[in-house]
Design an enzyme around this catalytic site. Structure first.
Site, PDB file in Angstrom:
ATOM      1  N   ASP A  53      13.751   1.111  33.139  1.00 18.11           N
ATOM      2  CA  ASP A  53      13.759   2.067  32.040  1.00 18.11           C
ATOM      3  C   ASP A  53      12.489   2.900  32.000  1.00 18.11           C
ATOM      4  OD1 ASP A  53      12.312  -0.247  31.275  1.00 18.11           O
ATOM      5  OD2 ASP A  53      12.386   0.418  29.182  1.00 18.11           O
ATOM      6  N   GLN A 106      10.880   3.751  34.956  1.00 19.64           N
ATOM      7  CA  GLN A 106      10.978   4.640  36.109  1.00 19.64           C
ATOM      8  C   GLN A 106      11.867   5.843  35.792  1.00 19.64           C
ATOM      9  OE1 GLN A 106      12.162   2.589  39.671  1.00 19.64           O
ATOM     10  NE2 GLN A 106      10.826   0.853  39.245  1.00 19.64           N
ATOM     11  N   CYS A 107      12.915   5.603  35.023  1.00 18.46           N
ATOM     12  CA  CYS A 107      13.818   6.690  34.641  1.00 18.46           C
ATOM     13  C   CYS A 107      13.378   7.255  33.298  1.00 18.46           C
ATOM     14  CB  CYS A 107      15.254   6.184  34.524  1.00 18.46           C
ATOM     15  SG  CYS A 107      15.924   5.515  36.043  1.00 18.46           S
ATOM     16  N   THR A 108      13.363   8.571  33.208  1.00 17.23           N
ATOM     17  CA  THR A 108      13.078   9.183  31.922  1.00 17.23           C
ATOM     18  C   THR A 108      14.358   9.159  31.113  1.00 17.23           C
ATOM     19  OG1 THR A 108      11.472  10.621  32.966  1.00 17.23           O
ATOM     20  CG2 THR A 108      12.186  11.221  30.757  1.00 17.23           C
TER      21      THR A 108
END
Length: 716
Positions: free
Chosen positions: A576, A578-580
């Site tokens: 969560d 690493q991903c925006t």
């Protein structure tokens, strides 16, 4: 004509028939969108006709794309034997209701009065084509490509009507010698470039049966022998018992201007390009109109609406004949790509009619956009660019389409994610072409070198190749959108844009917040004051007007507010982090604002040098810009449903656009880029940020980028 050829038969005429070439409607559409707008003023047009060429088919009055007035730079239509030009008037209405409400009789009467005045002023003798004036009324439904129209060919009505005596083929009326001589004279008249398209003429016969053809303006020299003259005209009609429509106004001229009551007329017709005396007609008309007819003050009645009768079933289930306007639909006959292009441009061209007359569609269509990142933001930006008429789009990304992407990224489908997924850049370019085939879309699969992501010696050649390719891409485009998924991936594009003074637009997303900003001019932009920001076609952005601005006054870039260099933001992060993770509606908002910001910038007279404005700004002249204010930064929050505009100045310690960094890049080139990529602290040491943090006792941990607005999804 009634049966028989004896005296007393009323002379009846075959009405002109019309034919409208598809090119005429395309030209009308273009003029309506690009020049006329809502202007309903009448437009002068030109129709073309020729003598009848077949025993069973009449010639048509034809409208072509060349029927409209010749514009600057266009070649005038070539007059020839098959194009006898006659003047007409076009009334094009804005609505179907306006078209149906036109006062047809008044319009017809107005054109008939022009013919009457041309007769009595002598203008028709000098230019006989004036006798065949016509009228066209149209309504163009450019959404459905329906064109409603009706024609009128005004004819002055003799009262009482003329009668005819012995209407016969010319070969029977004339002696064989006269017919042969007249045939030769007509062929000579028709083959001359001077007279081939002169549709009315005089024919005289010498005692030896030799025929001579003269212009109407030569009437005075021949009026003493009017009983021996034939009054000739190019007859479009093929019927053996009826002369064509042009004779009506010719008889009106002969009777009212030359005061002849007995007129021998010659209906000239052809076969295989030569005079045909068997098809041509000669007759004698007897005119006994009212005495006032010969007075210029007299106003004769007129007729001439083209008949278009359809059968309709009434309420009693009986078929009734009704006169209606014509309608043609060109949607199926058009090239689909051309049709799509016209439809896509329709909304933009309609803006120029009233809402935004200063909209520069040529600037928009000439702008070449480079989109770095083909994820959620990239897809939305590309779609919005299409809506603004931008047709040259290049997408750069090295990722593949994942199964989580299609629901959020509008250029992908489920099939694109199968078998490992296709490369986003190429799939997105293909998606744009499927949406709009006329777009020049290209997908480039490549990685962007990033600080904090060191490369091994074996990888250096590949990284250098990527750097060179990115440099060439930025150099060949006018605008660069930074839509990548991490902060560090925006560093090299920002540096290259600052170096070449290219327009750069950044859009970045947080969970419920976004940032959209335009980068300021590069630190050495004064070196380029004599060049255009965009391609040579885009000359509206004046650079010299702002050359006095100092480097300290320029607007900042995406990195100017940072006190740390960009580093690897994905290492040692949970999924969560690493991903925006963003709210689904956020990307559409940010993408739309990014494109709107670009469009405003392209319409600002100072272009990339334009000062940043805020919503409450009272900067002189801001209200004069056609699209409103031009912000530097737009920050928004969905949780608060709020938005603000900010202005940030460039920093002399910026790791991407300050003089020190750009100078180092210019001096060392790719060697500098590799050092920045491989050594995380190099940029901070170079710009003085290291010393700055030491002197102020900054704690590096306090500047962790977690929670800041980043970019698009890592899995984009």
């Amino acid at each position: 004509m009634t049966e028989g050829d004896g005296s007393g038969s009323i002379l009846t005429f075959a009405l002109f028939q019309s034919s409208v070439d598809e090119g005429f409607w395309h030209r009308l559409s273009s003029l309506k969108l690009n020049q006329w707008g809502t202007n309903e003023s009448p437009v002068s047009i030109t129709g073309f006709y020729a003598p009848c060429k077949h025993r069973q088919v009449s010639s048509y009055l034809t409208l072509l794309s060349e029927s409209f007035p010749v514009e600057k730079g266009e070649q005038a239509f070539v007059r020839n034997r098959n194009r006898c030009a006659v003047p007409g008037i076009l009334y094009n209405t804005n609505t179907i209701e306006g078209f149906r409400a036109l006062d047809r009789q008044s319009l017809l009467k107005a054109e008939a009065e022009k013919i009457w005045n041309d007769i009595h002023s002598g203008a028709a003798e000098k230019d006989s084509a004036l006798l065949s004036r016509f009228l066209l009324a149209t309504f163009a439904d450019l959404k459905k490509w329906n064109f409603h129209y009706w024609f009128a060919f005004p004819a002055l009505m003799l009262d009482p009507p003329a009668t005819v005596v012995n209407l016969n083929p010319a070969s029977k009326w004339l002696t064989p010698e006269e017919a042969e001589s007249l045939s030769a004279a007509c062929n000579e008249w028709r083959n001359s470039s001077i007279t081939a398209d002169v549709p009315f003429f005089l024919v005289s016969f010498a005692p030896n049966s030799q025929a001579t053809i003269k212009h109407l303006s030569d009437w005075e020299a021949y009026q003493h022998e009017s009983d021996k003259l034939l009054f000739g005209f190019y007859d479009p009609c093929h019927l053996p018992k009826n002369p064509g429509w042009p004779l009506r106004n010719f008889l009106a001229l002969i009777y009212s201007r030359w005061q002849l009551s007995t007129v021998r007329f010659f209906c000239y017709r052809e076969s295989c390009g030569f005079a045909d005396m068997d098809l041509s007609l000669v007759g004698e008309a007897i005119i006994s109109a009212q005495q006032g007819w010969r007075s210029p003050q007299y106003k004769p009645n007129a007729t001439g609406f083209e008949s278009y009768i359809v059968l309709e079933v009434n309420s009693e289930s009986k078929a009734e004949k009704k006169k209606k306007s014509r309608c043609i639909n060109l949607e199926k006959s058009m090239d689909p790509i051309r049709l799509a292009t016209s439809a896509a441009d329709l909304n933009l061209k309609l803006m120029t009619w009233r809402a935004l007359p200063s909209l520069k569609l040529d600037v928009l269509s000439a702008t070449k956009c480079l989109l770095l990142g083909a994820g959620t933001l990239g897809c939305q930006v590309a779609r919005t660019l299409l809506g603004w008429g931008i047709r040259k789009i290049t997408l750069v990304d090295n990722g593949r389409v994942a199964m989580s992407n299609p629901v959020r990224q509008s250029l992908y489908t489920f099939d694109d994610s199968l078998n490992g997924g296709g490369y986003k850049a190429t799939v997105a370019a293909g998606g744009l072409k499927r949406i709009f085939p006329a777009v020049e879309a290209e997908g480039i699969v490549m990685a962007i070198p990033m600080p904090g992501h060191p490369v091994s010696p074996k990888e250096e050649s590949g990284v250098l190749q990527d750097c060179k390719q990115l440099h060439d891409l930025i150099d060949s485009h006018d605008v660069v959108f930074l839509l990548t998924d991490t902060r560090e991936s925006r560093w090299l594009p920002t540096l290259l844009c600052a170096n070449t003074n290219k327009i750069a637009i950044t859009a970045a997303l947080g969970f419920d917040s976004f940032l959209v900003m335009r980068h300021g001019a590069g630190p050495f932009s004064s070196d380029h004051d004599d060049t255009d920001v965009l391609s040579s076609k885009i000359s509206n952005l004046s650079l010299s007007a702002v050359s006095h601005r100092s480097r300290e006054q320029r607007l900042g870039c995406y990195f100017c507010n940072d006190v740390v260099a960009p580093v690897d933001s994905t290492a040692n992060r949970t999924l969560d982090q690493q991903c925006t993770v963003t709210r689904p509606g956020l990307s559409a908002i940010a993408s739309a604002l990014a494109v709107e910001l670009l469009v405003n910038l392209l319409h600002h007279p100072h272009g990339i040098y334009a000062e940043g404005e805020i919503a409450s700004s009272n900067v002189t002249g801001s209200s004069e810009q056609p699209l409103g204010i031009l912000p530097h930064q737009i920050r928004g929050s969905i949780s608060q449903f709020s938005q603000m505009t900010l202005v940030g100045r460039s920093s002399n310690t910026c790791t991407a656009c300050c003089c020190t960094v750009v100078s180092e890049y210019r001096e060392r080139g790719m060697e500098f880029v590799l050092e920045a990529v491989n050594h995380p602290t190099y940029l901070e040491d170079l710009t003085g940020l290291t010393e700055l943090k030491k002197s102020t006792n900054f704690m590096v941990s306090g500047w962790d980028s977690e929670g800041e607005i980043e970019g698009d999804d890592v899995d984009n």
